[in-house]
Motif scaffolding. Structure first.
Motif, PDB file in Angstrom:
ATOM      1  N   ASN A  25       0.909  -1.078   0.398  1.00  0.00           N
ATOM      2  CA  ASN A  25       0.480   0.217  -0.313  1.00  0.00           C
ATOM      3  C   ASN A  25       0.702   1.315   0.055  1.00  0.00           C
ATOM      4  N   LEU A  26       2.451   1.366   0.709  1.00  0.00           N
ATOM      5  CA  LEU A  26       2.272   2.362   0.517  1.00  0.00           C
ATOM      6  C   LEU A  26       3.669   2.631  -0.748  1.00  0.00           C
ATOM      7  N   LEU A  27       4.439   1.261  -1.171  1.00  0.00           N
ATOM      8  CA  LEU A  27       5.293   1.237  -2.455  1.00  0.00           C
ATOM      9  C   LEU A  27       4.635   0.893  -3.165  1.00  0.00           C
ATOM     10  N   GLY A  28       3.600   0.908  -3.422  1.00  0.00           N
ATOM     11  CA  GLY A  28       2.506   0.157  -4.846  1.00  0.00           C
ATOM     12  C   GLY A  28       3.622  -0.328  -5.711  1.00  0.00           C
ATOM     13  N   ALA A  29       3.829  -0.144  -6.883  1.00  0.00           N
ATOM     14  CA  ALA A  29       4.831  -0.582  -7.917  1.00  0.00           C
ATOM     15  C   ALA A  29       6.401  -0.869  -7.375  1.00  0.00           C
ATOM     16  N   ASP A  30       6.219   0.311  -6.642  1.00  0.00           N
ATOM     17  CA  ASP A  30       7.635  -0.178  -6.410  1.00  0.00           C
ATOM     18  C   ASP A  30       8.620  -1.016  -4.996  1.00  0.00           C
ATOM     19  N   LEU A  31       7.779  -1.654  -4.912  1.00  0.00           N
ATOM     20  CA  LEU A  31       7.810  -2.851  -3.858  1.00  0.00           C
ATOM     21  C   LEU A  31       8.998  -3.577  -3.364  1.00  0.00           C
ATOM     22  N   ALA A  32       9.011  -4.360  -4.539  1.00  0.00           N
ATOM     23  CA  ALA A  32      10.547  -4.846  -5.026  1.00  0.00           C
ATOM     24  C   ALA A  32      12.170  -3.687  -5.157  1.00  0.00           C
ATOM     25  N   ALA A  33      11.435  -2.416  -5.345  1.00  0.00           N
ATOM     26  CA  ALA A  33      12.541  -1.427  -6.143  1.00  0.00           C
ATOM     27  C   ALA A  33      13.676  -1.370  -5.176  1.00  0.00           C
ATOM     28  N   ASP A  34      15.067  -1.015  -5.300  1.00  0.00           N
ATOM     29  CA  ASP A  34      16.111  -0.206  -4.870  1.00  0.00           C
ATOM     30  C   ASP A  34      15.341   1.188  -4.024  1.00  0.00           C
ATOM     31  N   LEU A  35      15.293   1.137  -2.273  1.00  0.00           N
ATOM     32  CA  LEU A  35      14.913   2.059  -2.590  1.00  0.00           C
ATOM     33  C   LEU A  35      15.606   3.325  -1.961  1.00  0.00           C
ATOM     34  N   SER A  36      16.471   3.285  -2.268  1.00  0.00           N
ATOM     35  CA  SER A  36      17.736   4.424  -2.404  1.00  0.00           C
ATOM     36  C   SER A  36      16.508   5.262  -3.541  1.00  0.00           C
ATOM     37  N   LYS A  37      16.725   4.690  -4.795  1.00  0.00           N
ATOM     38  CA  LYS A  37      15.676   4.898  -5.758  1.00  0.00           C
ATOM     39  C   LYS A  37      14.193   5.636  -5.859  1.00  0.00           C
ATOM     40  N   VAL A  38      13.706   5.729  -4.874  1.00  0.00           N
ATOM     41  CA  VAL A  38      12.531   5.426  -4.625  1.00  0.00           C
ATOM     42  C   VAL A  38      10.926   6.618  -3.625  1.00  0.00           C
ATOM     43  N   THR A  39      11.222   7.723  -4.360  1.00  0.00           N
ATOM     44  CA  THR A  39      10.410   8.770  -3.764  1.00  0.00           C
ATOM     45  C   THR A  39       9.163   8.110  -3.652  1.00  0.00           C
ATOM     46  N   LEU A  40       8.906   8.758  -1.908  1.00  0.00           N
ATOM     47  CA  LEU A  40       7.655   8.527  -1.404  1.00  0.00           C
ATOM     48  C   LEU A  40       6.242   9.015  -1.790  1.00  0.00           C
ATOM     49  N   ASN A  41       5.524   8.666  -2.226  1.00  0.00           N
ATOM     50  CA  ASN A  41       4.886   9.164  -3.023  1.00  0.00           C
ATOM     51  C   ASN A  41       2.873   8.867  -2.159  1.00  0.00           C
ATOM     52  N   GLU A  42       1.467   9.522  -2.706  1.00  0.00           N
ATOM     53  CA  GLU A  42       0.382   9.216  -1.987  1.00  0.00           C
ATOM     54  C   GLU A  42       0.145   8.342  -2.697  1.00  0.00           C
ATOM     55  N   TYR A  43      -0.756   7.065  -2.643  1.00  0.00           N
ATOM     56  CA  TYR A  43      -1.254   6.344  -3.322  1.00  0.00           C
ATOM     57  C   TYR A  43      -2.240   6.464  -2.894  1.00  0.00           C
ATOM     58  N   ASP A  44      -4.082   5.832  -4.172  1.00  0.00           N
ATOM     59  CA  ASP A  44      -4.882   6.026  -3.958  1.00  0.00           C
ATOM     60  C   ASP A  44      -5.985   4.668  -2.527  1.00  0.00           C
ATOM     61  N   ASN A  45      -5.717   4.762  -1.201  1.00  0.00           N
ATOM     62  CA  ASN A  45      -5.079   3.474  -0.271  1.00  0.00           C
ATOM     63  C   ASN A  45      -5.039   4.406   1.058  1.00  0.00           C
ATOM     64  N   GLU A  46      -6.407   3.908   2.112  1.00  0.00           N
ATOM     65  CA  GLU A  46      -6.288   4.947   3.344  1.00  0.00           C
ATOM     66  C   GLU A  46      -4.703   4.478   3.858  1.00  0.00           C
ATOM     67  N   MET A  47      -3.747   3.360   3.657  1.00  0.00           N
ATOM     68  CA  MET A  47      -2.574   3.567   4.701  1.00  0.00           C
ATOM     69  C   MET A  47      -1.488   4.662   3.777  1.00  0.00           C
ATOM     70  N   SER A  48      -1.582   4.801   3.047  1.00  0.00           N
ATOM     71  CA  SER A  48      -1.125   5.888   1.811  1.00  0.00           C
ATOM     72  C   SER A  48      -1.539   6.893   3.065  1.00  0.00           C
ATOM     73  N   ARG A  49      -2.819   7.275   2.663  1.00  0.00           N
ATOM     74  CA  ARG A  49      -3.475   8.454   2.793  1.00  0.00           C
ATOM     75  C   ARG A  49      -2.676   9.428   4.479  1.00  0.00           C
ATOM     76  N   LYS A  50      -2.615   8.189   5.361  1.00  0.00           N
ATOM     77  CA  LYS A  50      -2.275   8.739   6.510  1.00  0.00           C
ATOM     78  C   LYS A  50      -1.751   8.229   7.349  1.00  0.00           C
ATOM     79  N   LEU A  51       0.014   7.688   6.314  1.00  0.00           N
ATOM     80  CA  LEU A  51       1.211   8.374   6.424  1.00  0.00           C
ATOM     81  C   LEU A  51       1.300   9.475   5.622  1.00  0.00           C
ATOM     82  N   ILE A  52       1.054   9.768   4.668  1.00  0.00           N
ATOM     83  CA  ILE A  52       1.554  11.232   4.013  1.00  0.00           C
ATOM     84  C   ILE A  52       0.847  11.989   5.173  1.00  0.00           C
ATOM     85  N   LYS A  53      -0.821  12.170   5.748  1.00  0.00           N
ATOM     86  CA  LYS A  53      -0.717  12.718   6.927  1.00  0.00           C
ATOM     87  C   LYS A  53       0.409  12.852   7.692  1.00  0.00           C
ATOM     88  N   LEU A  54       0.202  12.074   8.742  1.00  0.00           N
ATOM     89  CA  LEU A  54       0.980  11.863   9.145  1.00  0.00           C
ATOM     90  C   LEU A  54       2.237  12.836   9.619  1.00  0.00           C
TER      91      LEU A  54
END
Length: 1056
Positions: A935-964
């Motif tokens: 829910n938090l990483l979407g398609a970047d789940l298996a990617a190298d996290l050093s190259k991943v930018t945290l984005n807001e996805y269309d699900n409740e968990m992602s929205r709650k994290l961005i709000k936090l």
């Protein structure tokens, strides 16, 4: 803290026979190798040791740098109930090397049979325990009482001491486990206790050694020597035996009694014995502003503006000399006002501002009116002043002015006066912003130019001072480019100056323009700036000449110069060279030169900028060395700020630059300001620390200052004895507001003068002390080695806590107990965190030189709240919050419970946010629920996290994290926390992003050790014993305590 187990036998007396020859008479007894530094030991609860199975001695590689007995409290038996867990290891550590002499280890035959297993190097031999506790070997049962011995002469040198775990019938103590620490680039692999270990020495003890024999009758002949009983040293501990040599009568018994009573106290006289390790003092609530004087002096200004290191002023110089911590204040004159409070603005209109005619103190709530209201007495110098007729008001029956409720300056500690014309040397300046932008190839490729241009354009409507605001631009590579933005033009004109030796300014009147008049030209320029240099391949940087050109444009008005620097200056005046790569310089007397400006040009320019009311903010971007030590000097002496973005890439770091630049441009700013702090007779402020230029002995020149800047100063007593009962302080900031008014902001506070050192400790402010200590330490790195700066911090903390202990040691029989004032319970941990901070930690490999210098410039200007969060960041667990449905979630309050900064706080099933006020690190546990990660990483789940930018996805968990994360950012908007994502076990990123920043664990180079090791330094120094941390495995530390000139006292087992 910890003590010996009260159930263990008394310390053994000397053996009747000497197992080896006495050392030569020329050797000296054990003594300290120098001043011991450290901080108060964290109150860890020890676990009682189990019965030893065998003893595998090993050699020490050098003397300990720590002294004294640590005062730790025992943990009651039964904490570990698993009978399958093996007992703890035992150690034999003779201190050798350096000033401590090494002796051959004698060979004995022990009655305790060793198992066939031989311990590897640095590991003790271990024999698993049975289901029931093993019985104590008969050979080690005490047979005789302890008999004290005579005092040894000074020329005698005790034999090397080996530790021996005392027998105890308890097998429920956990055995050692391999102590594994991964290595990371820039952080040296260091295993706790390894420096004390050497090759295993296998000794066989004869069957007649280690037994306690019956003691001979004690003869009571006055003046005659009473021989010790024939008691052999226990396994692993040998003592020198000479007739007539030994501790004085009663000395060992006294030490035994003191040692057995070591404990941690939060206040004198407290005797409770159980401390939960989870409740040890940690600053999990961040900065807590002091409110101890709120009732006594309710008209004091808010602590946001002025905080004293102690709110009790010493009455004499002798009392002040016993306060080993900094005595002074931290001032943040333009701090954001507390909620629902506004600073009242007072305009005396035709009359002048009311002040004392002698000391120039402004009228405040603590002045007193007499003579029916016609005179007022200054609270600072006690002079009786006349009240101007236009300010006169009668007094009521209680002596109060009848118009008191209509006079905020007489009821509130913080006010602003509108300054009349006599407070101006020129008409108030307009807000001025001039941008000096590097357009070399590295700046173009990083994307910095585009982000800067877009941010400036989006902030134009919010720049303070409309319609008076002025703005201007210049760019540079190997040449300097000016831009004519006259309002009559449809687009800007570029003017190029290539002669770097003889800089001149073409069209000086059209380079700095009124924004409201030339708005369309400015916007056109900002739109075209990124494409203007898109194909630039120039690698040079004429930064010095460009700096001189900017000064020539701005010196008529002053203002704020914003520098965007991406390349090491290479052309013209002020060119710099690469330095800091020579590892041999580190650790020598020349090390500090790397942290000083290489070229005096930059300090000279800073002085000129300050003189003409120009403040410089430096934005540094590069993945290579750019000499922040030299360039940052421009901000240091002009009340500016250094922003550092190493290896900047707009795709990754653009959001951070965008927010921080926007805040810099739009926050309320005080222009052409000066600051002075006044205090009562007998005391004065002598040294000042922060980003400013000192214009006279006590006048700070601040070309531009805002709510994100703080200044520290030290106080000294000029008179031997103070006669007043109350000391008053008043901060006055004279500045030009963006609206064009000249104003004076006043902060007034009162503090009692005391004769009791204990009262100074009771009213101490840890936040102010740490803020002043950090500035002193960073300044010390500019003239000394990093290690010297760390040691200076630790030594002051140790001396202060030792002085506090001495206040109550005799009265409450706390000679060897560790106590600390409630007000300073977090000070030792902050001292450890400061020693591990970027400006002070380790050496060459622990932080790049530019990063170290940039952090130092930043910390010199930080307010207390931001500094304490940087030193001890917050760590919170959020996976449980994200899993709750919206209806079940009870808000963000519960998840903001901060966790201790130790490795044990990280659960591999959890998701954590680490926040130091400058960045977020989101740590994904190895076995975190896949649903959360998806829910938090979407398609970047298996990617190298050093190259991943945290984005807001269309699900409740992602929205709650961005709000936090947004809520956490809003707690302090001084800096923008960019998100860094890391998985558990992902090396080296996990190491340098989060593990190396768990300040209570041991990570990195010579950073002061972990919390226990740091605490040993304090306890050892305060209790007068030598201490060695000789092992740490599975959360248990073994500390060997030795008293100078005497023999081993025993071992402490500490959990933590």
């Amino acid at each position: 803290m910890g003590t010996e187990n009260p159930g263990r036998p008394s310390f053994p007396a000397r053996p009747a026979t000497t197992p080896f020859a006495a050392p030569p008479q020329t050797m000296s007894p054990f003594s300290s190798t120098g001043p011991v530094v450290g901080s108060e030991p964290p109150p860890f609860r020890p676990a009682p040791p189990a019965a030893p199975q065998t003893s595998t001695p090993f050699l020490s590689s050098g003397p300990s740098s720590v002294q004294g007995a640590s005062s730790f409290r025992p943990m009651p038996p039964g904490r570990f109930n698993d009978p399958s867990v093996p007992p703890p290891p035992t150690y034999n550590v003779p201190p050798v090397g350096g000033p401590f002499q090494s002796f051959p280890t004698p060979r004995f035959t022990s009655t305790v049979q060793a198992p066939p297993h031989v311990a590897p190097m640095g590991q003790p031999s271990i024999q698993p325990s049975a289901n029931q506790a093993p019985s104590l070997p008969a050979s080690l049962q005490p047979q005789t009482p302890f008999v004290p011995m005579g005092s040894p002469p000074q020329s005698a040198t005790p034999a090397p001491l080996n530790s021996n775990v005392p027998p105890l019938s308890d097998s429920s103590f956990p055995g050692p486990r391999p102590n594994f620490q991964p290595s990371f680039p820039g952080y040296a692999l260091k295993q706790t206790g390894a420096e004390m270990q050497g090759p295993p020495v296998h000794s066989s003890f004869s069957t007649n050694q280690g037994n306690y024999a019956s003691a001979p009758p004690v003869l009571s002949h006055q003046g005659s020597y009473v021989p010790p009983p024939p008691v052999a040293a226990p396994s692993g501990m040998q003592q020198m035996q000479q007739p007539g040599y030994g501790p004085s009568i009663g000395a060992i018994q006294g030490l035994t009694e003191d040692f057995s009573s070591l404990s941690i106290q939060t206040r004198p006289g407290t005797m409770d014995q159980i401390i939960d390790a989870k409740e040890l003092p940690r600053p999990l609530d961040g900065d807590v502003e002091p409110r101890s004087l709120a009732e006594t002096y309710p008209m004091n200004c808010n602590p946001k503006y002025l905080r004293l290191t102690t709110s009790a002023i010493p009455s004499s110089q002798s009392l002040a000399s016993r306060w080993h911590l900094p005595l002074g204040a931290v001032v943040c004159p333009l701090a954001e006002a507390p909620d629902e409070e506004e600073v009242p603005i007072i305009n005396f209109a035709s009359s002048t501002v009311i002040r004392c005619r002698r000391c120039r103190t402004y009228v405040n709530p603590y002045v007193t009116f007499t003579d029916a209201g016609r005179k007022f007495r200054c609270n600072v110098c006690a002079l009786l002043n006349d009240v101007p007729s236009e300010y006169f008001a009668q007094l009521d029956a209680t002596g109060r002015r009848v118009d008191l409720d209509q006079r905020p300056e007489l009821t509130q500690g913080t006010v602003e006066f509108v300054a009349p014309a006599e407070y101006m040397v020129r008409p108030p300046m307009p807000p001025v912003y001039f941008f000096l932008i590097d357009v070399s190839i590295s700046a173009v490729r990083s994307g910095m130019i585009e982000v800067v241009a877009q941010t400036i354009k989006s902030s134009l409507d919010e720049l303070p001072g409309f319609p008076r605001t002025h703005i201007g631009f210049a760019t540079f590579d190997s040449t300097i480019h000016f831009y004519n933005m006259k309002s009559s033009l449809t687009q800007p004109q570029m003017l190029v100056v290539s002669d770097l030796d003889d800089i001149f300014v073409p069209l000086p009147d059209d380079l700095l323009v009124n924004l409201s008049e030339s708005r369309s030209v400015v916007e056109t320029f900002l739109d075209s700036l990124p494409s203007m240099f898109r194909d630039n391949v120039n690698v040079e940087s004429a930064f010095g000449p460009a700096l001189k050109a900017a000064f020539m444009v701005m010196n008529q008005l002053g203002g704020k110069l914003l520098i965007f620097q991406n390349t090491l200056p290479s052309l013209g005046v002020g060119c710099l060279k690469l330095r800091g790569d020579d590892v041999r310089i580190y650790g020598t007397d020349k090390e500090h030169m790397l942290r000083l400006p290489e070229d005096p040009f930059y300090k000279q320019m800073a002085a000129e900028f300050s003189k003409y009311q120009i403040s410089v903010n430096v934005y540094a971007f590069s993945d290579k060395y750019t000499d922040i030590a030299s360039i940052g000097t421009l901000a240091k002496y002009t009340a500016g700020q250094v922003y550092y973005y190493p290896a900047f890439q707009s795709v990754i770091h653009g959001e951070k630059l965008r927010h921080e630049l926007r805040r810099d441009l739009t926050r309320e700013t005080a222009w052409e300001a000066v600051l002075r702090i006044r205090c009562g007779k007998g005391v004065r402020f002598t040294t000042f620390h922060g980003n400013f230029m000192l214009r006279s002995t006590d006048l700070l020149a601040l070309p531009a200052v805002d709510c994100d800047k703080a200044f520290a100063m030290q106080l000294s007593l000029e008179e031997t004895l103070l006669t007043t009962q109350t000391m008053y302080f008043q901060v006055a900031l004279l500045y030009t507001a963006s609206c064009g008014e000249r104003r004076i902001r006043i902060h007034t506070a009162a503090a009692p003068v005391v004769t009791d050192l204990g009262e100074m400790y009771r009213l101490a402010d840890t936040g102010a002390i740490v803020s002043l200590l950090s500035r002193l330490a960073i300044e010390k790195t500019l003239s000394n080695k990093l290690e010297d700066a760390r040691n200076a911090v630790q030594l002051r903390i140790v001396k202060a806590l030792r002085e506090y202990r001495n206040l109550y040691a005799v009265q409450h029989r706390l000679a060897n107990r560790m106590i600390y004032p409630e007000s300073l319970k977090f000070l030792p941990l902050y001292g450890l965190a400061l020693s591990k901070s970027t400006p002070l930690r380790g050496g060459y490999a622990d932080a790049p030189l530019d990063e170290r210098c940039a952090a130092g410039y930043t910390m010199m200007a930080l307010p207390i709240k931001g500094l304490l969060k940087l030193l001890y960041p917050s760590l919170i667990r959020i996976d449980e919050y994200l899993l709750k449905a919206s209806g079940q979630s009870d808000g963000l309050q519960n998840i903001e419970k901060r966790l201790p900064l130790i490795g044990e706080s990280l659960d591999s099933r959890g998701l954590y946010v680490y926040d130091d006020g400058f960045r977020f690190v989101i740590w994904f546990g190895r076995v975190l629920s896949p649903d959360i990660a998806m829910n938090l990483l979407g398609a970047d789940l298996a990617a190298d996290l050093s190259k991943v930018t945290l984005n807001e996805y269309d699900n409740e968990m992602s929205r709650k994290l961005i709000k936090l994360l947004d809520k956490l950012r809003n707690n302090d908007r001084s800096y923008y926390q960019l998100c860094h994502l890391v998985r558990q076990g992902e090396q080296p990123r996990e190491g340098f992003l989060i593990l190396a920043n768990l300040v209570e664990d041991q990570m990195g180079g010579n950073n002061g050790g972990n919390k226990i090791e740091y605490g040993v330094k304090v306890a050892s120094f305060m209790c007068g014993c030598l201490a060695w941390l000789i092992g740490r495995e599975d959360g248990v530390s073994w500390i060997l305590l030795v008293h100078p000139g005497m023999y081993q006292l025993g071992e402490l087992y500490l959990t933590g």
